[in-house]
Design an enzyme around this catalytic site. Structure first.
Site, short mmCIF file in Angstrom:
data_model
loop_
_atom_site.label_atom_id
_atom_site.label_comp_id
_atom_site.label_asym_id
_atom_site.label_seq_id
_atom_site.Cartn_x
_atom_site.Cartn_y
_atom_site.Cartn_z
N ASN A 31 -0.81 1.58 -1.99
CA ASN A 31 -1.97 2.47 -2.07
C ASN A 31 -1.98 3.01 -3.51
OD1 ASN A 31 -3.01 5.18 0.20
ND2 ASN A 31 -4.21 3.77 -0.98
N CYS A 104 -4.33 12.94 0.63
CA CYS A 104 -3.89 11.56 0.85
C CYS A 104 -2.37 11.57 0.92
CB CYS A 104 -4.39 10.66 -0.27
SG CYS A 104 -3.69 9.01 -0.26
N ASN A 106 -0.04 9.10 0.90
CA ASN A 106 0.61 8.33 -0.16
C ASN A 106 0.36 8.96 -1.52
OD1 ASN A 106 1.75 6.22 1.44
ND2 ASN A 106 -0.27 5.28 1.60
N ASN A 189 -7.40 15.31 7.49
CA ASN A 189 -8.54 14.42 7.31
C ASN A 189 -8.68 13.59 8.58
OD1 ASN A 189 -6.27 12.86 6.91
ND2 ASN A 189 -7.00 11.84 5.09
N ASN A 222 -11.40 7.55 8.70
CA ASN A 222 -10.56 6.40 8.41
C ASN A 222 -10.29 5.70 9.74
OD1 ASN A 222 -9.89 7.13 5.51
ND2 ASN A 222 -9.13 8.92 6.57
N CYS A 255 -2.01 3.68 3.99
CA CYS A 255 -2.63 5.00 4.13
C CYS A 255 -1.60 5.91 4.78
CB CYS A 255 -3.90 4.93 4.97
SG CYS A 255 -4.67 6.53 5.28
N GLY A 256 -1.14 6.92 4.05
CA GLY A 256 -0.08 7.78 4.55
C GLY A 256 -0.52 8.63 5.73
N THR A 257 -1.66 9.31 5.59
CA THR A 257 -2.14 10.11 6.71
C THR A 257 -2.49 9.21 7.89
OG1 THR A 257 -4.33 10.12 5.67
CG2 THR A 257 -2.96 12.08 5.36
#
Length: 317
Positions: A31, A104, A106, A189, A222, A255-257
């Site tokens: 990312n 975010c 990441n 998010n 997302n 995508c970390g989240t």
């Protein structure tokens, strides 16, 4: 370099007559981000500038752009300082299309690594730092190889699902013959998690085109697609594989989240067969996610993974 007079704050940093602005390219499990150190908030990047920087054919190329600015130098950060005076730095994050995002996972790791490597903060392994984001403050601990972030509490986007962990939407995606049920989770998010039966189903998706979510969240979402290893849990750790289409970006390597949302959803679906510790495989690597007790009884999610700075440069016309 010949000195030039200071440009107005709103001047295009990519314009030939503007002073050159240093940047760094970095990534966390693929990312990737363009990072700009702007302690005093003098470099203003609007949506058009960000989209140009993130363009992979005509710009530097990135999933997002991160500006490192002192919290006191912008309204969102200043508001956080009242309760969290230790949050000196704010992660001003924009998606690749220029839209503003809450945060975010990441990007937080790469952001803190950037602060460390550029000498803006002193953070030894084992020490933690608090940073500001549009999703509130985040505590980040430096590890021997990477960073761990307390992402804060999670919740269902639909509060009525708190006890049921039921599906709240249907998702259509290119590569799937029928719409699939999904569960929406907030990590500060929005995320919509879609379970698939096999890795083959996961691999067969075309995420170059945005999935359709019904009902569509008002601010977008997302969308994560996930398939489980067999067995799902081994030695107390759940193992899954994920692909993601990020709003305002498209498919990304990680995508970390989103990995956090996937772990939360899979834990809920697994019930008594689930676990609090997960390894989430993404195209760009592996992320660790742990659900831990938080203050006042709320569960927090901790995300761990690597961060790397790739190269430095200067923004020019």
């Amino acid at each position: 370099m010949t000195e030039q007079p200071a440009a107005p704050a709103a001047q295009d940093p990519l314009h030939a007559s503007a002073p050159r602005v240093p940047f760094t390219k970095g990534h966390g499990t693929g990312n990737d981000f363009v990072l700009i150190a702007d302690p005093d908030g003098n470099t203003q990047l609007d949506a058009q500038h960000v989209a140009r920087l993130a363009d992979r054919h005509r710009g530097i190329g990135a999933d997002g752009v991160i500006r490192a600015v002192r919290s006191a130098r912008l309204p969102e950060g200043e508001a956080l300082l009242a309760e969290h005076p230790e949050a000196e730095w704010f992660m001003d994050y924009r998606n690749g299309d220029g839209s503003i995002a809450e945060m975010c996972g990441n990007g937080v790791r790469v952001f803190v690594h950037f602060l460390v490597e550029k000498g803006l903060v002193d953070l030894a392994p084992g020490q933690a730092i608090t940073i500001g984001t549009r999703a509130g403050v985040k505590a980040v601990t430096r590890l021997e190889h990477g960073y761990a972030i307390d992402m804060g509490p999670w919740c269902y986007l639909d509060p009525e699902l708190a006890e049921e962990a039921a599906s709240d939407s249907m998702v259509r995606a290119h590569g799937l013959t029928d719409p699939r049920p999904a569960l929406s989770v907030s990590m500060g998010n929005p995320h919509t998690v879609v379970p698939l039966a096999s890795f083959a189903d996961l691999q067969g998706l075309d995420l170059g085109r945005a999935p359709e979510v019904d009902p569509a969240p008002p601010h977008g979402t997302n969308v994560e697609f996930v398939a489980a290893h067999e067995p799902l849990v081994r030695e107390g750790v759940g193992r899954v594989r994920m692909r993601v289409h990020e709003r305002g970006v498209g498919e990304t390597q990680s995508c970390g989240t989103g990995a956090c949302a996937v772990a939360v959803a899979m834990r809920a679906w697994a019930g008594d067969q689930g676990t609090d510790s997960w390894l989430v495989e993404v195209p760009g690597g592996v992320l660790a996610v742990d659900v831990v007790p938080g203050p006042e009884g709320a569960e927090h999610v901790v995300l761990s993974g690597p961060a790397e700075l790739v190269f430095d440069g200067e923004l020019t016309a």
